[in-house]
Design a protein around this motif. Sequence first.
Motif, mmCIF file in Angstrom:
data_model
loop_
_atom_site.group_PDB
_atom_site.id
_atom_site.type_symbol
_atom_site.label_atom_id
_atom_site.label_comp_id
_atom_site.label_asym_id
_atom_site.label_seq_id
_atom_site.Cartn_x
_atom_site.Cartn_y
_atom_site.Cartn_z
ATOM 1 N N PRO A 249 48.442 3.554 40.122
ATOM 2 C CA PRO A 249 49.338 4.503 40.794
ATOM 3 C C PRO A 249 50.416 3.780 41.607
ATOM 4 O O PRO A 249 50.177 2.735 42.195
ATOM 5 C CB PRO A 249 48.407 5.289 41.714
ATOM 6 C CG PRO A 249 47.030 5.014 41.221
ATOM 7 C CD PRO A 249 47.066 3.687 40.536
ATOM 8 N N SER A 250 51.562 4.377 41.642
ATOM 9 C CA SER A 250 52.685 3.831 42.399
ATOM 10 C C SER A 250 52.485 4.091 43.891
ATOM 11 O O SER A 250 52.324 5.239 44.303
ATOM 12 C CB SER A 250 53.984 4.484 41.939
ATOM 13 O OG SER A 250 55.004 4.288 42.885
ATOM 14 N N PRO A 251 52.520 3.040 44.714
ATOM 15 C CA PRO A 251 52.410 3.253 46.168
ATOM 16 C C PRO A 251 53.547 4.116 46.713
ATOM 17 O O PRO A 251 53.334 4.925 47.608
ATOM 18 C CB PRO A 251 52.472 1.840 46.751
ATOM 19 C CG PRO A 251 52.068 0.932 45.628
ATOM 20 C CD PRO A 251 52.539 1.622 44.370
ATOM 21 N N LEU A 252 54.738 3.960 46.159
ATOM 22 C CA LEU A 252 55.874 4.763 46.603
ATOM 23 C C LEU A 252 55.651 6.234 46.271
ATOM 24 O O LEU A 252 55.879 7.116 47.102
ATOM 25 C CB LEU A 252 57.172 4.259 45.970
ATOM 26 C CG LEU A 252 58.443 5.005 46.353
ATOM 27 C CD1 LEU A 252 58.700 4.911 47.861
ATOM 28 C CD2 LEU A 252 59.626 4.457 45.576
ATOM 29 N N ALA A 253 55.192 6.510 45.051
ATOM 30 C CA ALA A 253 54.922 7.900 44.661
ATOM 31 C C ALA A 253 53.824 8.485 45.540
ATOM 32 O O ALA A 253 53.908 9.650 45.957
ATOM 33 C CB ALA A 253 54.543 7.975 43.190
ATOM 34 N N ALA A 254 52.798 7.698 45.864
ATOM 35 C CA ALA A 254 51.713 8.178 46.730
ATOM 36 C C ALA A 254 52.251 8.523 48.118
ATOM 37 O O ALA A 254 51.871 9.540 48.712
ATOM 38 C CB ALA A 254 50.615 7.123 46.822
#
Length: 107
Positions: free
Chosen positions: A93-98
Amino acid sequence: MATSTTTTAYEHIHLDEKGTAFIEGTTMKVVELVMAQKAYGWSPEELHFQHPYLTMSQIHSALAYYWEHKEAIEADIRRRGEYVEQLREEAGPSPLAARFRSQGLVE
């Protein structure tokens, strides 16, 4: 290191030492032009507009090469998609998206 190329029956297409088809005088692979056409539904004229460094002759030659070698190029497109999916899974998972999700900025 010099790379060897092979001339094809398509005036504007050359093959590198691995057999990859390139548009003569550029670093663009035929498969890349085909992927752009498929992704966006672009006509040869629109491909030229989007890639003004390519001549219409180069574009038509690349598309003719594709139709004559469709099975191999389609297999290359599938391999590329599988590779992208593999990388996506490995990256997680993308940390930015999270962070955006936690802020309610995206679903």
